[in-house]
Design a protein around this motif. Structure first.
Motif, mmCIF file in Angstrom:
data_model
loop_
_atom_site.group_PDB
_atom_site.id
_atom_site.type_symbol
_atom_site.label_atom_id
_atom_site.label_comp_id
_atom_site.label_asym_id
_atom_site.label_seq_id
_atom_site.Cartn_x
_atom_site.Cartn_y
_atom_site.Cartn_z
ATOM 1 N N ILE A 1 0.780 -1.166 0.076
ATOM 2 C CA ILE A 1 -0.095 0.037 0.064
ATOM 3 C C ILE A 1 1.058 1.195 -0.020
ATOM 4 C CG2 ILE A 1 -1.800 1.267 1.346
ATOM 5 C CD1 ILE A 1 -2.749 -1.362 2.100
ATOM 6 N N ASP A 2 0.870 1.747 -1.001
ATOM 7 C CA ASP A 2 1.423 3.352 -1.118
ATOM 8 C C ASP A 2 3.149 2.876 -0.968
ATOM 9 O OD1 ASP A 2 -0.506 5.134 -1.868
ATOM 10 O OD2 ASP A 2 -0.522 5.475 0.109
ATOM 11 N N GLY A 3 3.464 1.867 -1.611
ATOM 12 C CA GLY A 3 4.755 1.462 -1.615
ATOM 13 C C GLY A 3 5.348 0.765 -0.529
ATOM 14 N N LYS A 4 4.646 0.394 0.542
ATOM 15 C CA LYS A 4 4.957 0.148 1.801
ATOM 16 C C LYS A 4 4.556 -1.449 1.741
ATOM 17 C CE LYS A 4 4.731 0.367 6.902
ATOM 18 N NZ LYS A 4 4.035 0.844 7.831
ATOM 19 N N SER A 5 5.458 -2.366 2.101
ATOM 20 C CA SER A 5 5.003 -3.889 2.195
ATOM 21 C C SER A 5 4.148 -4.125 3.456
ATOM 22 C CB SER A 5 6.337 -4.836 2.171
ATOM 23 O OG SER A 5 5.725 -5.929 2.635
ATOM 24 N N MET A 6 3.128 -4.457 3.266
ATOM 25 C CA MET A 6 1.993 -4.576 4.372
ATOM 26 C C MET A 6 1.879 -6.168 4.729
ATOM 27 S SD MET A 6 1.034 -1.700 4.636
ATOM 28 C CE MET A 6 -0.287 -1.410 6.063
ATOM 29 N N MET A 7 2.041 -6.932 4.161
ATOM 30 C CA MET A 7 2.080 -8.740 4.193
ATOM 31 C C MET A 7 2.354 -9.459 3.081
ATOM 32 S SD MET A 7 -1.521 -9.840 3.409
ATOM 33 C CE MET A 7 -0.742 -11.302 2.505
ATOM 34 N N ALA A 8 2.914 -10.631 3.344
ATOM 35 C CA ALA A 8 3.291 -11.523 2.187
ATOM 36 C C ALA A 8 3.205 -12.922 2.662
ATOM 37 C CB ALA A 8 4.998 -11.237 1.936
ATOM 38 N N GLY A 9 2.951 -13.721 1.589
ATOM 39 C CA GLY A 9 2.923 -15.174 1.966
ATOM 40 C C GLY A 9 1.608 -15.605 2.332
ATOM 41 N N ARG A 10 0.413 -14.815 2.417
ATOM 42 C CA ARG A 10 -0.760 -15.486 2.635
ATOM 43 C C ARG A 10 -2.043 -14.315 2.103
ATOM 44 N NH1 ARG A 10 -3.468 -12.564 6.768
ATOM 45 N NH2 ARG A 10 -2.302 -11.100 8.027
ATOM 46 N N THR A 11 -3.186 -15.004 2.174
ATOM 47 C CA THR A 11 -4.313 -13.870 1.715
ATOM 48 C C THR A 11 -4.944 -13.023 3.035
ATOM 49 O OG1 THR A 11 -4.716 -15.491 -0.048
ATOM 50 C CG2 THR A 11 -6.481 -13.930 0.750
ATOM 51 N N ALA A 12 -4.988 -11.923 2.721
ATOM 52 C CA ALA A 12 -5.321 -10.886 3.927
ATOM 53 C C ALA A 12 -7.059 -11.253 3.836
ATOM 54 C CB ALA A 12 -4.781 -9.727 3.968
ATOM 55 N N THR A 13 -7.692 -10.927 4.926
ATOM 56 C CA THR A 13 -9.402 -10.968 4.743
ATOM 57 C C THR A 13 -9.695 -9.797 4.443
ATOM 58 O OG1 THR A 13 -9.560 -10.273 7.054
ATOM 59 C CG2 THR A 13 -9.467 -12.540 6.435
ATOM 60 N N VAL A 14 -11.157 -9.274 3.925
ATOM 61 C CA VAL A 14 -11.492 -8.065 3.623
ATOM 62 C C VAL A 14 -11.129 -6.958 4.955
ATOM 63 C CG1 VAL A 14 -13.503 -6.898 3.004
ATOM 64 C CG2 VAL A 14 -13.050 -8.921 1.905
ATOM 65 N N GLU A 15 -11.406 -7.566 6.200
ATOM 66 C CA GLU A 15 -11.412 -6.832 7.135
ATOM 67 C C GLU A 15 -10.104 -6.520 7.595
ATOM 68 O OE1 GLU A 15 -14.186 -5.497 8.745
ATOM 69 O OE2 GLU A 15 -15.298 -6.382 7.338
ATOM 70 N N GLU A 16 -9.133 -7.291 7.478
ATOM 71 C CA GLU A 16 -7.786 -6.874 7.654
ATOM 72 C C GLU A 16 -7.259 -5.638 6.713
ATOM 73 O OE1 GLU A 16 -5.244 -10.811 8.967
ATOM 74 O OE2 GLU A 16 -6.261 -11.121 7.090
ATOM 75 N N ILE A 17 -7.576 -5.786 5.349
ATOM 76 C CA ILE A 17 -7.336 -4.996 4.319
ATOM 77 C C ILE A 17 -7.923 -3.658 4.735
ATOM 78 C CG2 ILE A 17 -7.457 -4.287 2.022
ATOM 79 C CD1 ILE A 17 -7.475 -7.363 1.560
ATOM 80 N N LYS A 18 -9.196 -3.567 5.174
ATOM 81 C CA LYS A 18 -9.860 -2.433 5.602
ATOM 82 C C LYS A 18 -9.215 -1.738 6.641
ATOM 83 C CE LYS A 18 -14.667 -2.688 5.554
ATOM 84 N NZ LYS A 18 -15.799 -3.353 5.787
ATOM 85 N N ARG A 19 -8.645 -2.294 7.633
ATOM 86 C CA ARG A 19 -8.122 -2.010 8.865
ATOM 87 C C ARG A 19 -6.678 -1.177 8.368
ATOM 88 N NH1 ARG A 19 -9.852 -6.339 11.682
ATOM 89 N NH2 ARG A 19 -7.914 -7.691 11.240
ATOM 90 N N MET A 20 -6.139 -1.982 7.075
ATOM 91 C CA MET A 20 -4.486 -1.469 6.875
ATOM 92 C C MET A 20 -4.805 -0.110 6.156
ATOM 93 S SD MET A 20 -3.064 -4.803 5.238
ATOM 94 C CE MET A 20 -2.951 -6.253 6.137
#
Length: 78
Positions: free
Chosen positions: A56-75
């Motif tokens: 998100i905006d060039g910053k690594s937020m997560m890798a190796g798994r699928t984030a849930t919709v709720e996790e992405i919304k929090r990010m």
């Protein structure tokens, strides 16, 4: 506008993450550019060892798994 990048070569997890990102953006109503990065060279250049990865905006937020919709919304709300 937020730039969201989903890095992955097209596996089921990558497709699922992309779908979850699109759903989170729609539910929040944020202005975002969602980009699918499937170039193995670009993924390696960023040092990603496991896909899918989320930036998100060039910053690594997560890798190796699928984030849930709720996790992405929090990010996105940070």
């Amino acid at each position: 506008m937020v730039k969201i990048e989903v890095l992955g070569t097209g596996c089921a997890k990558c497709k699922s993450l992309l779908k979850n990102v699109e759903k989170a953006v729609a539910e929040l109503g944020v202005s975002a550019e969602v980009v699918k990065v499937d170039s193995i060279q670009e993924i390696m250049d960023r040092g990603v060892m496991m896909t899918p990865a989320l930036y998100i905006d060039g910053k690594s937020m997560m890798a190796g798994r699928t984030a849930t919709v709720e996790e992405i919304k929090r990010m996105l709300q940070k």
